[in-house]
Motif scaffolding. Sequence first.
Motif, PDB file in Angstrom:
ATOM      1  N   ALA A   1      61.621  12.901 -13.886  1.00  0.00           N
ATOM      2  CA  ALA A   1      61.107  11.660 -14.477  1.00  0.00           C
ATOM      3  C   ALA A   1      62.174  10.584 -14.684  1.00  0.00           C
ATOM      4  CB  ALA A   1      60.399  11.962 -15.798  1.00  0.00           C
ATOM      5  N   PRO A   2      63.361  10.900 -15.227  1.00  0.00           N
ATOM      6  CA  PRO A   2      64.349   9.835 -15.446  1.00  0.00           C
ATOM      7  C   PRO A   2      64.749   9.091 -14.172  1.00  0.00           C
ATOM      8  CG  PRO A   2      64.924  11.750 -16.743  1.00  0.00           C
ATOM      9  CD  PRO A   2      63.801  12.170 -15.832  1.00  0.00           C
ATOM     10  N   VAL A   3      64.796   9.796 -13.039  1.00  0.00           N
ATOM     11  CA  VAL A   3      65.174   9.136 -11.786  1.00  0.00           C
ATOM     12  C   VAL A   3      64.066   8.189 -11.337  1.00  0.00           C
ATOM     13  CG1 VAL A   3      65.903   9.472  -9.394  1.00  0.00           C
ATOM     14  CG2 VAL A   3      66.549  11.154 -11.134  1.00  0.00           C
ATOM     15  N   TYR A   4      62.831   8.667 -11.386  1.00  0.00           N
ATOM     16  CA  TYR A   4      61.698   7.822 -10.992  1.00  0.00           C
ATOM     17  C   TYR A   4      61.607   6.580 -11.875  1.00  0.00           C
ATOM     18  CZ  TYR A   4      59.730  11.363  -7.836  1.00  0.00           C
ATOM     19  OH  TYR A   4      59.531  12.229  -6.796  1.00  0.00           O
ATOM     20  N   ILE A   5      61.763   6.775 -13.164  1.00  0.00           N
ATOM     21  CA  ILE A   5      61.612   5.667 -14.106  1.00  0.00           C
ATOM     22  C   ILE A   5      62.758   4.671 -13.960  1.00  0.00           C
ATOM     23  CG2 ILE A   5      61.678   5.108 -16.576  1.00  0.00           C
ATOM     24  CD1 ILE A   5      59.957   7.692 -16.929  1.00  0.00           C
ATOM     25  N   ALA A   6      63.961   5.159 -13.736  1.00  0.00           N
ATOM     26  CA  ALA A   6      65.100   4.261 -13.517  1.00  0.00           C
ATOM     27  C   ALA A   6      64.873   3.400 -12.282  1.00  0.00           C
ATOM     28  CB  ALA A   6      66.387   5.065 -13.379  1.00  0.00           C
ATOM     29  N   LYS A   7      64.213   3.966 -11.279  1.00  0.00           N
ATOM     30  CA  LYS A   7      63.897   3.206 -10.063  1.00  0.00           C
ATOM     31  C   LYS A   7      62.804   2.177 -10.328  1.00  0.00           C
ATOM     32  CE  LYS A   7      63.455   2.317  -5.588  1.00  0.00           C
ATOM     33  NZ  LYS A   7      64.462   1.523  -4.831  1.00  0.00           N
ATOM     34  N   VAL A   8      61.694   2.631 -10.924  1.00  0.00           N
ATOM     35  CA  VAL A   8      60.535   1.757 -11.121  1.00  0.00           C
ATOM     36  C   VAL A   8      60.825   0.637 -12.111  1.00  0.00           C
ATOM     37  CG1 VAL A   8      58.162   1.689 -11.995  1.00  0.00           C
ATOM     38  CG2 VAL A   8      58.887   3.545 -10.491  1.00  0.00           C
ATOM     39  N   LYS A   9      61.530   0.955 -13.186  1.00  0.00           N
ATOM     40  CA  LYS A   9      61.785  -0.040 -14.237  1.00  0.00           C
ATOM     41  C   LYS A   9      62.976  -0.942 -13.924  1.00  0.00           C
ATOM     42  CE  LYS A   9      59.692  -0.452 -17.231  1.00  0.00           C
ATOM     43  NZ  LYS A   9      58.443  -1.241 -17.371  1.00  0.00           N
ATOM     44  N   GLY A  10      63.618  -0.733 -12.796  1.00  0.00           N
ATOM     45  CA  GLY A  10      64.708  -1.615 -12.383  1.00  0.00           C
ATOM     46  C   GLY A  10      66.040  -1.331 -13.041  1.00  0.00           C
ATOM     47  N   PHE A  11      66.188  -0.153 -13.645  1.00  0.00           N
ATOM     48  CA  PHE A  11      67.453   0.162 -14.314  1.00  0.00           C
ATOM     49  C   PHE A  11      68.593   0.341 -13.318  1.00  0.00           C
ATOM     50  CE2 PHE A  11      64.560   2.227 -17.690  1.00  0.00           C
ATOM     51  CZ  PHE A  11      64.399   1.012 -18.314  1.00  0.00           C
ATOM     52  N   PHE A  12      68.288   0.855 -12.125  1.00  0.00           N
ATOM     53  CA  PHE A  12      69.316   0.963 -11.091  1.00  0.00           C
ATOM     54  C   PHE A  12      69.744  -0.432 -10.621  1.00  0.00           C
ATOM     55  CE2 PHE A  12      67.428   5.304 -10.075  1.00  0.00           C
ATOM     56  CZ  PHE A  12      68.493   6.002 -10.604  1.00  0.00           C
TER      57      PHE A  12
END
Length: 325
Positions: free
Chosen positions: A46-57
């Motif tokens: 989940a943290p990887v997917y969310i970092a991608k979707v929410k623009g954190f990367f």
Amino acid sequence: MNETLKISLPFYIAIFALFSSMVHGAQNLNPAPKIKIAVSTTPLSAPVYIAKVKGFFINAGLDVSILEIDGGDQCFTALQTGKADMATVSNSVIMFNSFEHSNFEVISSFAKSDNDLKIVSFKQKNIRTPHDLRGKTVGVVKGSASEYFLHLWLSKSEIDIAEVDIKSYFANELPIVLEQGKVDAISVWEPFAYQINNSNNDIEIMNTKGLYNFSFNLIGLRDNPVLTSTQTLGNHRQIKQKVTEALNKAVRFIAINPERSQLILRRHLKLSQHFIDWVWQDYTFELLLNEPLLSSVKNQAQWAIDRELVPQENPPDFSKIILLD
């Protein structure tokens, strides 16, 4: 006054054009590093997917793409074969592969569960305890948490692994071979246990909660040519730090917005809310590298050495793979 404006306007336009070209030129000279992460298709990611979707990367200055793969063992293979720059893997995958590869390191641990792995069978097989597996065939994913978990369950009741016929499959094959009757039971992680349970009312899932603290981790190569070809070692470290910072934001987002986080997972992994409810209470999302992770991998390594599953000489130095905070 008007004459001054007529003279000044072209001048300002020229200055703006020069400034704009300098800015864009600088951006072209320093594009966002492109990082591909092999991600196991489990809610633990989940943290990887969310970092991608929410623009954190993106906010961290990284251009991250995700390569979805069934199982951390295959994610590790993607890392080693150059298909990915980083990968999500369990602590068991770290342990098994460290005996063959010394070129990777753990960047961070970001999720854990004490009930993600399960022993699954059909009720008519009459398998309820480890003793019932004597003389039976069990499907596992070799070199992964699946194999280690089965050994733990058997060892709890002092059952010799030699009394069980172990067959190796890919994770997504395990529900299939169980339904086909090729094995009597499987040792498997989610969502596969849920999938087979949801499709058949005759399924028996053993009570193994708390038997094994399973962690999910992000790993990368120490000297990744993709990350270091045009950058200094210092920048290489900065990239890993930026990835960690993005994951940390994702972990905080999950804590504050659990329902929105679950919705992101449902859309990306095509999961039902019923499944999310099935597993979510067993998950803890936290970013860390600590002694328990190092101890867990060391204990698993000793178990694998004792059972001659890995080479007994020259065991790896896990302190060089798991760099503690």
